[in-house]
Design an enzyme around this catalytic site. Sequence first.
Site, PDB file in Angstrom:
ATOM      1  N   GLY A 200      74.616 -41.404  43.261  1.00  0.00           N
ATOM      2  CA  GLY A 200      74.977 -40.616  42.092  1.00  0.00           C
ATOM      3  C   GLY A 200      73.763 -40.100  41.350  1.00  0.00           C
TER       4      GLY A 200
ATOM      5  N   GLY B 263      75.872 -44.225  49.318  1.00  0.00           N
ATOM      6  CA  GLY B 263      76.097 -45.522  49.944  1.00  0.00           C
ATOM      7  C   GLY B 263      76.438 -45.481  51.418  1.00  0.00           C
TER       8      GLY B 263
ATOM      9  N   ARG C 257      68.333 -53.553  47.653  1.00  0.00           N
ATOM     10  CA  ARG C 257      67.923 -53.239  46.280  1.00  0.00           C
ATOM     11  C   ARG C 257      67.018 -54.319  45.699  1.00  0.00           C
ATOM     12  NH1 ARG C 257      73.269 -50.284  43.576  1.00  0.00           N
ATOM     13  NH2 ARG C 257      72.853 -48.258  44.557  1.00  0.00           N
TER      14      ARG C 257
ATOM     15  N   LYS D  70      85.078 -35.467  48.372  1.00  0.00           N
ATOM     16  CA  LYS D  70      85.383 -34.399  47.420  1.00  0.00           C
ATOM     17  C   LYS D  70      84.194 -33.488  47.147  1.00  0.00           C
ATOM     18  CE  LYS D  70      89.101 -36.874  45.041  1.00  0.00           C
ATOM     19  NZ  LYS D  70      89.633 -37.313  43.735  1.00  0.00           N
TER      20      LYS D  70
END
Length: 411
Positions: free
Chosen positions: A385, A362, A43, A205
């Site tokens: 996300g 990730g 990053r 999930k």
Amino acid sequence: MISPPNLQAALAGGRLDLRGRRVVARVDFNVPMEGGRVLDATRLREAAPTIRALSGAGARVVLLSHRGRPGGKVDPRLSLRPLAHALAEILDRPVTFAEDCVGPAALRAADALGDGETCLCENLRFHAGEERNDPALGAELAALGEVYVNDAFGAAHRAHASTAAVCARVREAFSGLLLDHELRQLGRLLDEPPRPFVLIVGGAKIRGKIDAVLNLLPLVDRVLVGGGMANTFLAARGLELGSSLVEREGLDLAGEIEGQTAARGSELLLPADLVVTDSLDAPRDRRQHRIVPAGDGVPAGWLAVDIGPATRDAFARAASDAATLFWNGPMGVFETPPFDAGSRAVARAVAACPGFAAVGGGETVAAVKQEGLSDRIDHVSTGGGASLALLSGEELPAVAALRRAGSGGQQ
């Protein structure tokens, strides 16, 4: 999607003169560290082009970032101080550090900058107002400069003081090179993507991915499901999953996705075989694991932890002619070898895809990196996300705030 004003175009077009002006740049330096050492500087490297562009234009660059979840309190373990040195090595120029992101310490550090120089401010989340999108904190952050640049795609799906409230208090606001690149590349998945389009999803999930999956379903030809998500789909079909992770609240969602896929004539691929183990807690040398046909279910007391070899081959064949492909979520318990084999195999299949391939998340990105395949995949997103939020059809709060700031506060 209407893109916000972007820094690169403004500089190239000569419409923006930054020499001698302070620029507040929101970056995403939420990186893993151990003992003050950066474990993955991706990053930092991804933000470097924007920082160099600002410095090269003569700007005085004030960097803002969060790291971790300190809960609005100072936590020395989550200080950004070590990152100033790590960033300086990447930029090959000094980076000073401000002991706070607002107040006298931040203002002194900003005032001390010369043209082309850079300082990094302390963790934004040491202030409770950051995650509350506090207008007062946004105003204090805006006071550090004259121009605002957001290059933190990984935080673009959050309406925080440094990504949203700050934009109401600046005259000029732009997306940085990284944010603009992410929006354009991921936008290719939504804007009449070439077919066949293959969507690969995994992870624990369904609920965290359901909006993106449902939004993409009209565009995709094949949906490949692995990881804990696949357990839920198999359970929805009535199979026994033993002690496997199954999202009971997601059984209806799995049925909805399966129904919509069938109605559109698309193909849904679930695991044909599973790697199962008797324990994830036992030491590796005492842990048993074997491969079972998915149709036979998982034995009582055992749990599914990866897709099996037949499924890896099937997924690779399904991806082999993709003109567009997106992958988010590991195929198993990636952090516990050898149950990372399925994710690694899918990484290789994605890299071999002949069309445009993008990955996000990730552990998904980690699988790609561990296989040494980052440079063979068209787009490796810096925000899991945020990428899912964008692909769900939402306007990212940080992007909306940039657009409002760039249009004088008008929609």
